[in-house]
Design a protein around this motif. Structure first.
Motif, PDB file in Angstrom:
ATOM      1  N   ASN A   1       0.796  -1.229   0.000  1.00 13.25           N
ATOM      2  CA  ASN A   1       0.000   0.000   0.000  1.00 13.25           C
ATOM      3  C   ASN A   1       0.833   1.285   0.000  1.00 13.25           C
ATOM      4  O   ASN A   1       0.277   2.378   0.062  1.00 13.25           O
ATOM      5  N   LEU A   2       2.153   1.143  -0.088  1.00 13.39           N
ATOM      6  CA  LEU A   2       3.027   2.311   0.037  1.00 13.39           C
ATOM      7  C   LEU A   2       2.752   3.370  -1.019  1.00 13.39           C
ATOM      8  O   LEU A   2       2.713   4.571  -0.725  1.00 13.39           O
ATOM      9  N   GLU A   3       2.547   2.935  -2.245  1.00 16.54           N
ATOM     10  CA  GLU A   3       2.420   3.893  -3.353  1.00 16.54           C
ATOM     11  C   GLU A   3       1.294   4.902  -3.132  1.00 16.54           C
ATOM     12  O   GLU A   3       1.450   6.090  -3.425  1.00 16.54           O
ATOM     13  N   LYS A   4       0.167   4.458  -2.586  1.00 18.97           N
ATOM     14  CA  LYS A   4      -0.948   5.390  -2.400  1.00 18.97           C
ATOM     15  C   LYS A   4      -0.765   6.303  -1.191  1.00 18.97           C
ATOM     16  O   LYS A   4      -1.540   7.249  -1.005  1.00 18.97           O
ATOM     17  N   HIS A   5       0.268   6.035  -0.384  1.00 19.44           N
ATOM     18  CA  HIS A   5       0.550   6.916   0.759  1.00 19.44           C
ATOM     19  C   HIS A   5       1.718   7.866   0.494  1.00 19.44           C
ATOM     20  O   HIS A   5       1.906   8.829   1.249  1.00 19.44           O
ATOM     21  N   LEU A   6       2.490   7.586  -0.539  1.00 18.30           N
ATOM     22  CA  LEU A   6       3.556   8.510  -0.911  1.00 18.30           C
ATOM     23  C   LEU A   6       2.966   9.883  -1.224  1.00 18.30           C
ATOM     24  O   LEU A   6       1.916   9.977  -1.861  1.00 18.30           O
ATOM     25  N   TRP A   7       3.623  10.928  -0.749  1.00 22.78           N
ATOM     26  CA  TRP A   7       3.219  12.321  -0.942  1.00 22.78           C
ATOM     27  C   TRP A   7       1.997  12.709  -0.097  1.00 22.78           C
ATOM     28  O   TRP A   7       1.491  13.813  -0.226  1.00 22.78           O
ATOM     29  N   ASN A   8       1.548  11.795   0.771  1.00 21.67           N
ATOM     30  CA  ASN A   8       0.461  12.118   1.694  1.00 21.67           C
ATOM     31  C   ASN A   8       1.016  12.432   3.085  1.00 21.67           C
ATOM     32  O   ASN A   8       2.091  11.946   3.458  1.00 21.67           O
ATOM     33  N   GLU A   9       0.254  13.188   3.868  1.00 18.25           N
ATOM     34  CA  GLU A   9       0.762  13.639   5.160  1.00 18.25           C
ATOM     35  C   GLU A   9       0.940  12.506   6.170  1.00 18.25           C
ATOM     36  O   GLU A   9       1.636  12.667   7.164  1.00 18.25           O
ATOM     37  N   ASP A  10       0.341  11.330   5.919  1.00 20.41           N
ATOM     38  CA  ASP A  10       0.463  10.230   6.878  1.00 20.41           C
ATOM     39  C   ASP A  10       1.591   9.262   6.530  1.00 20.41           C
ATOM     40  O   ASP A  10       1.679   8.174   7.105  1.00 20.41           O
ATOM     41  N   ILE A  11       2.489   9.651   5.618  1.00 24.46           N
ATOM     42  CA  ILE A  11       3.509   8.734   5.138  1.00 24.46           C
ATOM     43  C   ILE A  11       4.424   8.235   6.260  1.00 24.46           C
ATOM     44  O   ILE A  11       4.799   7.058   6.298  1.00 24.46           O
ATOM     45  N   ILE A  12       4.786   9.090   7.195  1.00 29.80           N
ATOM     46  CA  ILE A  12       5.669   8.674   8.290  1.00 29.80           C
ATOM     47  C   ILE A  12       4.927   7.752   9.242  1.00 29.80           C
ATOM     48  O   ILE A  12       5.465   6.720   9.686  1.00 29.80           O
ATOM     49  N   LEU A  13       3.689   8.085   9.564  1.00 27.50           N
ATOM     50  CA  LEU A  13       2.882   7.225  10.421  1.00 27.50           C
ATOM     51  C   LEU A  13       2.673   5.865   9.765  1.00 27.50           C
ATOM     52  O   LEU A  13       2.770   4.820  10.418  1.00 27.50           O
ATOM     53  N   PHE A  14       2.407   5.874   8.466  1.00 26.33           N
ATOM     54  CA  PHE A  14       2.133   4.638   7.746  1.00 26.33           C
ATOM     55  C   PHE A  14       3.346   3.715   7.720  1.00 26.33           C
ATOM     56  O   PHE A  14       3.205   2.490   7.722  1.00 26.33           O
ATOM     57  N   THR A  15       4.541   4.269   7.667  1.00 25.93           N
ATOM     58  CA  THR A  15       5.754   3.466   7.538  1.00 25.93           C
ATOM     59  C   THR A  15       6.448   3.209   8.874  1.00 25.93           C
ATOM     60  O   THR A  15       7.638   2.872   8.905  1.00 25.93           O
ATOM     61  N   ARG A  16       5.724   3.321   9.980  1.00 21.69           N
ATOM     62  CA  ARG A  16       6.322   3.030  11.288  1.00 21.69           C
ATOM     63  C   ARG A  16       6.856   1.595  11.319  1.00 21.69           C
ATOM     64  O   ARG A  16       6.276   0.675  10.728  1.00 21.69           O
ATOM     65  N   LYS A  17       7.937   1.389  12.050  1.00 22.79           N
ATOM     66  CA  LYS A  17       8.621   0.105  12.091  1.00 22.79           C
ATOM     67  C   LYS A  17       7.908  -0.888  13.016  1.00 22.79           C
ATOM     68  O   LYS A  17       7.193  -0.518  13.929  1.00 22.79           O
ATOM     69  N   ARG A  18       8.193  -2.157  12.784  1.00 17.09           N
ATOM     70  CA  ARG A  18       7.589  -3.182  13.624  1.00 17.09           C
ATOM     71  C   ARG A  18       8.049  -3.042  15.083  1.00 17.09           C
ATOM     72  O   ARG A  18       7.269  -3.272  16.006  1.00 17.09           O
ATOM     73  N   SER A  19       9.290  -2.659  15.285  1.00 19.58           N
ATOM     74  CA  SER A  19       9.780  -2.459  16.660  1.00 19.58           C
ATOM     75  C   SER A  19       8.994  -1.370  17.379  1.00 19.58           C
ATOM     76  O   SER A  19       8.817  -1.422  18.605  1.00 19.58           O
ATOM     77  N   GLU A  20       8.484  -0.374  16.630  1.00 14.06           N
ATOM     78  CA  GLU A  20       7.675   0.676  17.247  1.00 14.06           C
ATOM     79  C   GLU A  20       6.308   0.151  17.665  1.00 14.06           C
ATOM     80  O   GLU A  20       5.772   0.549  18.707  1.00 14.06           O
ATOM     81  N   TYR A  21       5.739  -0.713  16.848  1.00 11.08           N
ATOM     82  CA  TYR A  21       4.471  -1.344  17.234  1.00 11.08           C
ATOM     83  C   TYR A  21       4.655  -2.114  18.540  1.00 11.08           C
ATOM     84  O   TYR A  21       3.845  -1.996  19.472  1.00 11.08           O
ATOM     85  N   HIS A  22       5.708  -2.900  18.622  1.00  4.35           N
ATOM     86  CA  HIS A  22       5.960  -3.685  19.830  1.00  4.35           C
ATOM     87  C   HIS A  22       6.250  -2.793  21.025  1.00  4.35           C
ATOM     88  O   HIS A  22       5.802  -3.075  22.142  1.00  4.35           O
ATOM     89  N   MET A  23       6.999  -1.731  20.794  1.00  2.89           N
ATOM     90  CA  MET A  23       7.296  -0.777  21.869  1.00  2.89           C
ATOM     91  C   MET A  23       6.001  -0.178  22.421  1.00  2.89           C
ATOM     92  O   MET A  23       5.836  -0.034  23.636  1.00  2.89           O
ATOM     93  N   ASN A  24       5.082   0.178  21.547  1.00  2.00           N
ATOM     94  CA  ASN A  24       3.825   0.778  21.990  1.00  2.00           C
ATOM     95  C   ASN A  24       2.920  -0.237  22.688  1.00  2.00           C
ATOM     96  O   ASN A  24       2.159   0.121  23.589  1.00  2.00           O
ATOM     97  N   MET A  25       2.987  -1.490  22.282  1.00  2.00           N
ATOM     98  CA  MET A  25       2.245  -2.532  22.989  1.00  2.00           C
ATOM     99  C   MET A  25       2.748  -2.654  24.425  1.00  2.00           C
ATOM    100  O   MET A  25       1.960  -2.734  25.382  1.00  2.00           O
ATOM    101  N   PHE A  26       4.061  -2.675  24.572  1.00  2.72           N
ATOM    102  CA  PHE A  26       4.674  -2.700  25.906  1.00  2.72           C
ATOM    103  C   PHE A  26       4.308  -1.442  26.680  1.00  2.72           C
ATOM    104  O   PHE A  26       3.923  -1.496  27.855  1.00  2.72           O
ATOM    105  N   GLY A  27       4.395  -0.288  26.035  1.00  7.61           N
ATOM    106  CA  GLY A  27       4.106   0.982  26.695  1.00  7.61           C
ATOM    107  C   GLY A  27       2.671   1.088  27.173  1.00  7.61           C
ATOM    108  O   GLY A  27       2.395   1.627  28.253  1.00  7.61           O
ATOM    109  N   ALA A  28       1.725   0.576  26.380  1.00  8.97           N
ATOM    110  CA  ALA A  28       0.320   0.608  26.777  1.00  8.97           C
ATOM    111  C   ALA A  28       0.098  -0.199  28.045  1.00  8.97           C
ATOM    112  O   ALA A  28      -0.664   0.204  28.935  1.00  8.97           O
ATOM    113  N   GLU A  29       0.774  -1.338  28.147  1.00 11.62           N
ATOM    114  CA  GLU A  29       0.651  -2.169  29.352  1.00 11.62           C
ATOM    115  C   GLU A  29       1.260  -1.469  30.559  1.00 11.62           C
ATOM    116  O   GLU A  29       0.682  -1.470  31.661  1.00 11.62           O
ATOM    117  N   VAL A  30       2.416  -0.844  30.378  1.00 14.76           N
ATOM    118  CA  VAL A  30       3.070  -0.125  31.481  1.00 14.76           C
ATOM    119  C   VAL A  30       2.203   1.040  31.954  1.00 14.76           C
ATOM    120  O   VAL A  30       2.033   1.258  33.159  1.00 14.76           O
TER     121      VAL A  30
END
Length: 410
Positions: A209-238
């Motif tokens: 789905n990258l192509e349709k997000h290029l040049w859009n304002e959510d491009i950085i949010l859309f391309t967040r890394k898997r380690s960030e997802y895991h970090m936020n899962m841990f953070g939500a529990e903490v």
């Protein structure tokens, strides 16, 4: 077959209950490992707080903050070191103006999307190794994060660490950063082993789905890394653990839901506007927000829909801030910033993740997402299920009794 969502807490199961058990156990493991790897770093920033105006949070939250620095460094330092000052200032200004003036949002977001794709997304091709662990490079990372407009709440916490590290001599500061980096490296591997099955489709989803997000304002949010997802899962529990007692002590409870949980599109939803968010108008019995609102009416908690983390609680009164405890519901990439915003307003929060991403700009909007009912009722300390005294029961022809008001929000 097209991948439908970047993450799934159900991971093929009927509910996300196993996820919540696993993330709880994993959080215990991470906090224990943190004492071994960065315990001295946490001791030092705690001492720094005692000697300055900085009031440190709990030790567990400081572990999360340190982990966040390491994970974001690993994810973005190669982009941060190539960002020039002029582009950084322009993007930071656009993000600030966007939040200040809703009418300019559409115009500003177009410009932000173009700039983000062209100057924030690319990594420096000549930077093969992670940049030197110094406060100077950490400041470059902070500037990059500010330019994205996606890390406003996180930056407030990282800036405290920046001040702390800046108070140390360069050798000790670099030593602390090295320990934080090694801890983040360990976390990335350990979290992929335990939580990886909930995010196993992320990279493929982004690629498809990258192509349709290029040049859009959510491009950085859309391309967040898997380690960030895991970090936020841990953070939500903490966060939930640390704010639990304060949350329980509040006389009012409110459930804040994202707009993606509505059955109808925003243009057709009849919800009315309040200072805390949109309030359900009972316009569709199939809407999950409607079901949760009815559950709230029977059990004494309020339910509101908020369009975005940045708008959540922004119009809350002082009375709201003194009385409310909230259960915030959001996807993995947004829940932490929402929790920190709530905490900064003096409103203790509990965290419930969407079982999968529900953003209509990312996934098929015809399939609404949901949350784990057992997790919600446990946080709110209410009873639910067949034949409790507040349910209206009716007998079926097969002789079994079911509760006509029982809601299913999976």
């Amino acid at each position: 077959m097209k991948i439908k969502t970047p993450y799934s807490l159900k991971s093929g199961a009927e509910s996300s209950s196993e996820y919540y058990m696993e993330v709880s156990n994993f959080t215990d493991h991470v906090l224990s490992e943190a004492e071994f790897q960065i315990g001295r770093v946490i001791d030092d920033i705690d001492d720094y707080g005692a000697q300055s105006l900085y009031k440190p949070p709990s030790r567990d939250l400081m572990v999360f903050e340190a982990l966040m620095i390491g994970v974001l460094w690993r994810a973005y330092i190669k982009r941060a070191v190539k960002l020039n000052c002029e582009s950084q200032k322009l993007l930071a200004t656009l993000s600030r103006k966007r939040n200040e003036n809703e009418k300019l949002k559409q115009v500003i977001d177009h410009d932000r999307g173009v700039l983000a794709t062209s100057v924030l997304l690319p990594e420096d091709p000549e930077t093969e190794k992670i940049s030197e662990l110094t406060t100077e490079n950490l400041n470059k990372l902070l500037k990059w994060l500010e330019a994205t407009g996606e890390f406003q709440q996180e930056l407030k916490h990282i800036n405290t660490w920046m001040n702390f590290l800046g108070s140390l001599n360069p050798q000790k500061s670099s030593s602390h950063l090295a320990k934080i980096f090694m801890f983040a490296d360990w976390f990335e591997y350990a979290s992929s082993e335990v939580l990886g099955r909930y995010t196993c489709n992320l990279e493929e989803f982004v690629d498809e789905n990258l192509e349709k997000h290029l040049w859009n304002e959510d491009i950085i949010l859309f391309t967040r890394k898997r380690s960030e997802y895991h970090m936020n899962m841990f953070g939500a529990e903490v966060m939930s653990r640390n704010f639990k007692e304060s949350f329980k002590s509040r006389p009012r409870k409110a459930l804040l839901l994202p707009g993606c949980m509505r059955y109808l599109a925003e243009s057709k939803c009849l919800a009315s506007k309040t200072n805390l968010g949109m309030k359900c108008a009972d316009c569709n019995p199939n809407c999950k927000v409607n079901s949760l609102s009815k559950l709230g009416e029977r059990n004494g908690f309020e339910v509101y829909v908020v369009s975005h983390e940045s708008s959540a609680l922004s119009q809350s009164t002082q009375k709201d801030r003194d009385e409310l405890g909230i259960v915030g519901v959001a996807c993995v990439t947004n829940l932490i910033s929402g929790g920190w915003k709530s905490e900064s307003l003096g409103i203790p929060a509990q965290c419930v993740l969407l079982d999968s991403c529900g953003c209509e700009h990312w996934v098929d909007s015809s399939e609404t997402t949901g949350i784990n009912e057992d997790k919600l009722v446990k946080l709110l300390d209410i009873e639910t299920g067949p034949c409790k005294e507040y349910w209206h029961c009716s007998a079926h022809s097969n002789g079994h009794k079911t509760c006509s008001h029982h809601v299913s929000i999976e």
